[in-house]
Motif scaffolding. Structure first.
Motif, PDB file in Angstrom:
ATOM      1  N   PHE A 177       0.838  -1.207   0.000  1.00  0.00           N
ATOM      2  CA  PHE A 177       0.000   0.000   0.000  1.00  0.00           C
ATOM      3  C   PHE A 177       0.872   1.256   0.000  1.00  0.00           C
ATOM      4  O   PHE A 177       0.633   2.193  -0.773  1.00  0.00           O
ATOM      5  N   CYS A 178       1.897   1.259   0.844  1.00  0.00           N
ATOM      6  CA  CYS A 178       2.790   2.422   0.947  1.00  0.00           C
ATOM      7  C   CYS A 178       3.554   2.649  -0.351  1.00  0.00           C
ATOM      8  O   CYS A 178       3.667   3.786  -0.818  1.00  0.00           O
ATOM      9  N   TRP A 179       4.075   1.573  -0.935  1.00  0.00           N
ATOM     10  CA  TRP A 179       4.818   1.702  -2.194  1.00  0.00           C
ATOM     11  C   TRP A 179       3.917   2.229  -3.302  1.00  0.00           C
ATOM     12  O   TRP A 179       4.337   3.065  -4.107  1.00  0.00           O
ATOM     13  N   PHE A 180       2.700   1.762  -3.350  1.00  0.00           N
ATOM     14  CA  PHE A 180       1.789   2.158  -4.432  1.00  0.00           C
ATOM     15  C   PHE A 180       1.391   3.628  -4.331  1.00  0.00           C
ATOM     16  O   PHE A 180       1.316   4.327  -5.343  1.00  0.00           O
ATOM     17  N   PHE A 181       1.158   4.121  -3.120  1.00  0.00           N
ATOM     18  CA  PHE A 181       0.624   5.466  -2.971  1.00  0.00           C
ATOM     19  C   PHE A 181       1.697   6.551  -2.810  1.00  0.00           C
ATOM     20  O   PHE A 181       1.484   7.673  -3.247  1.00  0.00           O
ATOM     21  N   PHE A 182       2.822   6.214  -2.183  1.00  0.00           N
ATOM     22  CA  PHE A 182       3.800   7.297  -1.998  1.00  0.00           C
ATOM     23  C   PHE A 182       5.253   6.835  -1.836  1.00  0.00           C
ATOM     24  O   PHE A 182       6.165   7.660  -1.820  1.00  0.00           O
ATOM     25  N   GLY A 183       5.529   5.552  -1.750  1.00  0.00           N
ATOM     26  CA  GLY A 183       6.860   5.054  -1.383  1.00  0.00           C
ATOM     27  C   GLY A 183       7.997   5.537  -2.256  1.00  0.00           C
ATOM     28  O   GLY A 183       8.993   6.086  -1.764  1.00  0.00           O
ATOM     29  N   PHE A 184       7.875   5.351  -3.564  1.00  0.00           N
ATOM     30  CA  PHE A 184       8.970   5.710  -4.473  1.00  0.00           C
ATOM     31  C   PHE A 184       9.226   7.215  -4.468  1.00  0.00           C
ATOM     32  O   PHE A 184      10.374   7.666  -4.435  1.00  0.00           O
ATOM     33  N   ALA A 185       8.152   7.989  -4.503  1.00  0.00           N
ATOM     34  CA  ALA A 185       8.287   9.447  -4.545  1.00  0.00           C
ATOM     35  C   ALA A 185       8.836  10.006  -3.235  1.00  0.00           C
ATOM     36  O   ALA A 185       9.608  10.969  -3.250  1.00  0.00           O
ATOM     37  N   VAL A 186       8.470   9.416  -2.107  1.00  0.00           N
ATOM     38  CA  VAL A 186       8.983   9.880  -0.809  1.00  0.00           C
ATOM     39  C   VAL A 186      10.487   9.657  -0.727  1.00  0.00           C
ATOM     40  O   VAL A 186      11.236  10.534  -0.265  1.00  0.00           O
ATOM     41  N   ILE A 187      10.943   8.489  -1.168  1.00  0.00           N
ATOM     42  CA  ILE A 187      12.382   8.209  -1.157  1.00  0.00           C
ATOM     43  C   ILE A 187      13.127   9.211  -2.032  1.00  0.00           C
ATOM     44  O   ILE A 187      14.156   9.772  -1.625  1.00  0.00           O
ATOM     45  N   ALA A 188      12.619   9.449  -3.239  1.00  0.00           N
ATOM     46  CA  ALA A 188      13.256  10.418  -4.136  1.00  0.00           C
ATOM     47  C   ALA A 188      13.226  11.819  -3.535  1.00  0.00           C
ATOM     48  O   ALA A 188      14.207  12.571  -3.636  1.00  0.00           O
ATOM     49  N   TYR A 189      12.118  12.170  -2.887  1.00  0.00           N
ATOM     50  CA  TYR A 189      11.971  13.502  -2.279  1.00  0.00           C
ATOM     51  C   TYR A 189      12.973  13.700  -1.144  1.00  0.00           C
ATOM     52  O   TYR A 189      13.656  14.740  -1.071  1.00  0.00           O
TER      53      TYR A 189
END
Length: 204
Positions: A177-189
Motif C-alpha cells: 500500500f505504501c509503495w503504491f501510494f507514496f513510497g517511491f516518490a517519498v524516497i526520491a523527495y
C-alpha cells in the motif's frame, strides 16, 4: 487561508508526492522505461525543493521525453553489468581457483559496491546536468566518493525500506500500500534534499 500557511504547503506537497508516485509507477510498467522514469521523478523532486512554479506533471513528462534515450541506455547498462557481476560472483564462489579466484571475487564485490552507489546517483545526475554519459557516470562516482556521509545516508534512505519490505513478509500488504501510494516518490523527495546540497555548487 494564506497560500503560505503550513497546512496548505503540507497538503500541496502530499498531493504532489502522491501524483508523482502514481505516474512513476505507470511509466515504469514497461520495465525498460524505469531509468527514464527515475530521471523524471528526480527532476520533479529536485524542482519541488527549489520551489518551482511549474506544474509537476508538465515537468515529469517533459523530462521523460528529453532524457529518455540517455536514461534508458544507462538503465540497460546497469542491468547488464549487474547480471555479469552476479554470475561472476556465483561462479567464483563455487570453484576452487585458489588465490587468483579470490582476487577476482573481491574485485567483483568491489565493483558491485561501485555499481550500487552509481545506480543511486546516476539518475539524479542525469536530471540535473547535461553531458555525455561517460562524463555523467564519472561525475556520479566523484560526487559519491567526495560526500561519503551523504552517500551513506542516501543509501540508507533508498535501500532500508526495500530491505524491510522483503524481510517482514507479515506486513507485506501494508508495505505494498505504501509503495503504491507514496513510497517511491517519498524516497526520491528525501534523497533530493541531500542531492540538491551536493549539486548546487556546480549548477550555473
Amino acid at each position: 487561508m494564506s497560500d503560505d500557511n503550513f497546512l496548505n504547503i503540507f497538503l500541496n506537497r502530499l498531493g504532489q508526492i502522491f501524483l508523482l508516485n502514481l505516474v512513476f509507477i505507470l511509466s515504469s510498467i514497461p520495465i525498460f522505461t524505469i531509468g527514464a522514469s527515475l530521471t523524471a521523478l528526480y527532476q520533479c523532486t529536485l524542482k519541488i525543493i527549489k520551489n518551482t512554479d511549474e506544474h509537476i506533471l508538465k515537468i515529469y513528462f517533459n523530462a521523460l521525453k528529453v532524457y529518455f534515450k540517455q536514461s534508458t541506455l544507462t538503465y540497460i547498462m546497469l542491468i547488464l553489468s549487474a547480471f555479469i557481476m552476479t554470475n561472476n560472483v556465483n561462479f567464483l564462489i563455487n570453484i576452487n581457483g585458489g588465490i587468483f579466484a579470490k582476487i577476482l571475487l573481491y574485485l567483483n564485490v568491489f565493483l558491485g559496491c561501485i555499481w550500487i552507489v552509481l545506480s543511486v546517483y546516476i539518475f539524479p545526475v542525469i536530471a540535473t546536468f547535461e553531458n555525455t554519459l561517460i562524463k555523467l557516470v564519472k561525475n556520479s562516482i566523484i560526487f559519491a566518493l567526495t560526500h561519503i556521509i551523504s552517500t551513506i545516508v542516501i543509501l540508507i534512505i533508498t535501500f532500508f525500506p526495500i530491505a524491510l519490505t522483503y524481510v517482514d513478509s507479515a506486513l507485506l500488504p501494508l508495505y505494498s500500500f505504501c509503495w503504491f501510494f507514496f513510497g517511491f516518490a517519498v524516497i526520491a523527495y528525501l534523497n533530493s534534499f541531500i542531492f540538491y546540497k551536493i549539486f548546487v555548487p556546480y549548477i550555473k
